[in-house]
Design a protein around this motif. Structure first.
Motif, PDB file in Angstrom:
ATOM      1  N   SER A  30       0.832  -1.203   0.000  1.00  0.00           N
ATOM      2  CA  SER A  30       0.000   0.000   0.000  1.00  0.00           C
ATOM      3  C   SER A  30       0.869   1.257   0.000  1.00  0.00           C
ATOM      4  N   LEU A  31       1.918   1.259   0.811  1.00  0.00           N
ATOM      5  CA  LEU A  31       2.819   2.406   0.844  1.00  0.00           C
ATOM      6  C   LEU A  31       3.576   2.571  -0.469  1.00  0.00           C
ATOM      7  N   LEU A  32       4.015   1.457  -1.054  1.00  0.00           N
ATOM      8  CA  LEU A  32       4.718   1.551  -2.338  1.00  0.00           C
ATOM      9  C   LEU A  32       3.806   2.095  -3.433  1.00  0.00           C
ATOM     10  N   ALA A  33       2.557   1.626  -3.464  1.00  0.00           N
ATOM     11  CA  ALA A  33       1.617   2.120  -4.459  1.00  0.00           C
ATOM     12  C   ALA A  33       1.328   3.602  -4.254  1.00  0.00           C
ATOM     13  N   ALA A  34       1.120   4.009  -3.005  1.00  0.00           N
ATOM     14  CA  ALA A  34       0.878   5.426  -2.713  1.00  0.00           C
ATOM     15  C   ALA A  34       2.102   6.272  -3.055  1.00  0.00           C
ATOM     16  N   TYR A  35       3.268   5.749  -2.783  1.00  0.00           N
ATOM     17  CA  TYR A  35       4.522   6.461  -3.070  1.00  0.00           C
ATOM     18  C   TYR A  35       4.689   6.679  -4.569  1.00  0.00           C
ATOM     19  N   GLU A  36       4.416   5.661  -5.380  1.00  0.00           N
ATOM     20  CA  GLU A  36       4.513   5.796  -6.833  1.00  0.00           C
ATOM     21  C   GLU A  36       3.442   6.748  -7.367  1.00  0.00           C
ATOM     22  N   HIS A  37       2.232   6.608  -6.860  1.00  0.00           N
ATOM     23  CA  HIS A  37       1.106   7.382  -7.395  1.00  0.00           C
ATOM     24  C   HIS A  37       1.187   8.863  -7.040  1.00  0.00           C
ATOM     25  N   ASN A  38       1.805   9.195  -5.904  1.00  0.00           N
ATOM     26  CA  ASN A  38       1.894  10.580  -5.436  1.00  0.00           C
ATOM     27  C   ASN A  38       3.252  11.204  -5.749  1.00  0.00           C
ATOM     28  N   ASP A  39       3.806  10.829  -6.905  1.00  0.00           N
ATOM     29  CA  ASP A  39       5.047  11.431  -7.402  1.00  0.00           C
ATOM     30  C   ASP A  39       6.188  11.280  -6.401  1.00  0.00           C
ATOM     31  N   PHE A  40       6.293  10.088  -5.813  1.00  0.00           N
ATOM     32  CA  PHE A  40       7.398   9.731  -4.924  1.00  0.00           C
ATOM     33  C   PHE A  40       7.511  10.672  -3.722  1.00  0.00           C
ATOM     34  N   CYS A  41       6.371  11.042  -3.191  1.00  0.00           N
ATOM     35  CA  CYS A  41       6.357  11.907  -2.010  1.00  0.00           C
ATOM     36  C   CYS A  41       5.086  11.637  -1.219  1.00  0.00           C
ATOM     37  N   LEU A  42       5.253  11.300   0.063  1.00  0.00           N
ATOM     38  CA  LEU A  42       4.102  11.037   0.931  1.00  0.00           C
ATOM     39  C   LEU A  42       4.033  12.026   2.089  1.00  0.00           C
ATOM     40  N   ASP A  43       4.631  13.184   1.931  1.00  0.00           N
ATOM     41  CA  ASP A  43       4.588  14.198   2.984  1.00  0.00           C
ATOM     42  C   ASP A  43       3.154  14.663   3.204  1.00  0.00           C
ATOM     43  N   GLY A  44       2.742  14.702   4.456  1.00  0.00           N
ATOM     44  CA  GLY A  44       1.421  15.220   4.801  1.00  0.00           C
ATOM     45  C   GLY A  44       0.272  14.293   4.458  1.00  0.00           C
ATOM     46  N   ILE A  45       0.550  13.049   4.073  1.00  0.00           N
ATOM     47  CA  ILE A  45      -0.536  12.133   3.747  1.00  0.00           C
ATOM     48  C   ILE A  45      -1.295  11.744   5.008  1.00  0.00           C
ATOM     49  N   SER A  46      -2.587  11.553   4.874  1.00  0.00           N
ATOM     50  CA  SER A  46      -3.444  11.198   6.004  1.00  0.00           C
ATOM     51  C   SER A  46      -3.941   9.768   5.845  1.00  0.00           C
ATOM     52  N   VAL A  47      -4.569   9.275   6.896  1.00  0.00           N
ATOM     53  CA  VAL A  47      -5.140   7.925   6.845  1.00  0.00           C
ATOM     54  C   VAL A  47      -6.227   7.856   5.774  1.00  0.00           C
ATOM     55  N   ARG A  48      -6.982   8.928   5.629  1.00  0.00           N
ATOM     56  CA  ARG A  48      -8.051   8.961   4.630  1.00  0.00           C
ATOM     57  C   ARG A  48      -7.491   8.798   3.216  1.00  0.00           C
TER      58      ARG A  48
END
Length: 296
Positions: A102-120
Motif C-alpha cells: 500500500s505504501l509503495l503504491a501510494a509512493y509511486e502514485h503521489n510522485d514519490f512523495c508522501l509528505d502530509g498524507i493522512s489515513v483517509r
C-alpha cells in the motif's frame, strides 16, 4: 545516503549495501505514512496478542482469571484458544504485506512523495491491496511452517534453502500482477540465482531489527523479573500496578517491532527483486512497466 527528495525507484541497479540502505531511505522519507499505516494495521493485532499473553500469565500465576470467557477465547494453550492466537498472529503477517505494498503504491502514485498524507488518503491503497496480498501471505505462512516444523537440522537447512527464494514471490506477484505459477517460477529463478546476496541482506535487516527488539525487551524483561520474583500476597501496590501497565505497553511495542522488522524484510525483497529484474532487463511483463504499479 539519498537526499530527502530523491526518488527511491523499485527498478534500479543497486549493490547489496545500497539495497539495504534503500529500505531505510524509504522509511526516512515516508516515516509519517509508515507509522500511520502501522497504527491502522498492526496496532489492533498487537493489542489482541498482548491481551492474550496477559491473561495467560494471570491464569498461570493465580490458576484462575476474572474473565474466563476472554481467556478461553484469546488465551494460549491447547485447543481453540491456541488456534485463535495463531490466527491473530497470521493476520499480522497479512498486515505486513498490505502495509508494504500500500505504501509503495501510494509512493509511486503521489510522485514519490508522501509528505502530509493522512489515513483517509492512504485508505484506498490499503483497501485495494486487501485481497491481492492474501496469496503472498499464504505462500509466506506455508514457508514459515515448513521451516518451523522441520524435524531435524538437515531438513531445516533444506527448507531454508527453498524459503529464501520464495521471499521474492510477493514482489513478483504483486508488482507484475502475473499468475501464480508464473510468479512462483520467476521468484525461484531470481531467488536461486542470487541466493547468497538475498540471504545475507535478509540476515542484516533481521540483525538491525533485532537491536530494535533488544532495546524494548531489556526493560520488559527487567519488569517481568521484578514482578515474578516478589510476591505481594494478592495485594497490589500502586507502583506494582504501574509496573504491570508499563510491562503491557512494552509488550505491545515488542509485537509492533516484530511486525515492523517483517515489513522491512518485505520491503528489502521488493528492492532486491527490482535490482535483479533491472540487471536482467526483465522489468516489463505483458508490455507493461512499473508505471502500472500506481493503479493498485
Amino acid at each position: 545516503m539519498l537526499k530527502p527528495r530523491d526518488k527511491i525507484l523499485v527498478y534500479q541497479w543497486r549493490t547489496l549495501s545500497q539495497r539495504i540502505e534503500a529500505v531505510f531511505d524509504f522509511l526516512r522519507q515516508c516515516r509519517r505514512a509508515w507509522f500511520l499505516s502501522v497504527a491502522v494495521l498492526f496496532l489492533p493485532v498487537c493489542v489482541v496478542l498482548t491481551s492474550s499473553a496477559f491473561f495467560h500469565l494471570v491464569r498461570v500465576r493465580r490458576q484462575e482469571t476474572p474473565y474466563e470467557w476472554f481467556d478461553d477465547f484469546f488465551g494460549w494453550g491447547n485447543g481453540p484458544s491456541a488456534l485463535v492466537y495463531g490466527g491473530v498472529a497470521l493476520v499480522g503477517v497479512w498486515a505486513v504485506f498490505i502495509h508494504v505494498y500500500s505504501l509503495l503504491a501510494a509512493y509511486e502514485h503521489n510522485d514519490f512523495c508522501l509528505d502530509g498524507i493522512s489515513v483517509r488518503k492512504l485508505w484506498p491503497y490499503i483497501k485495494a491491496n486487501l485481497l491481492p496480498t492474501l496469496v503472498p501471505t499464504a505462500v509466506t505462512v506455508v514457508a514459515i511452517l515448513l521451516v518451523v516444523n522441520a524435524f531435524n537440522a538437515f531438513v531445516v537447512f533444506l527448507m531454508l534453502v527453498i524459503a529464501i527464494p520464495l521471499s521474492l514471490f510477493a514482489p513478483v506477484y504483486m508488482i507484475e500482477r502475473c499468475g501464480f505459477m508464473r510468479a512462483m517460477a520467476k521468484a525461484i529463478n531470481l531467488g536461486f540465482s542470487s541466493w547468497m546476496s538475498l540471504a545475507f541482506s535478509i540476515v542484516m535487516i533481521v540483525l538491525i531489527g533485532g537491536l530494535m527488539l533488544l532495546s524494548v525487551n531489556v526493560p520488559w524483561m527487567l519488569a517481568r523479573v521484578f514482578l515474578d520474583t516478589f510476591s505481594f500476597n494478592g495485594q497490589e501496590w500502586g507502583y506494582v500496578m504501574l509496573l504491570r501497565f508499563v510491562s503491557l505497553l512494552l509488550t505491545i511495542v515488542g509485537y509492533l517491532s516484530c511486525y515492523m522488522v517483517g515489513a522491512m524484510v518485505a520491503l528489502l525483497c521488493v528492492y532486491h527483486y527490482g535490482y535483479m529484474a533491472e540487471m536482467r532487463g526483465d522489468n516489463a511483463v505483458y508490455g507493461k512497466t512499473i508505471d502500472d504499479f500506481d493503479k493498485l
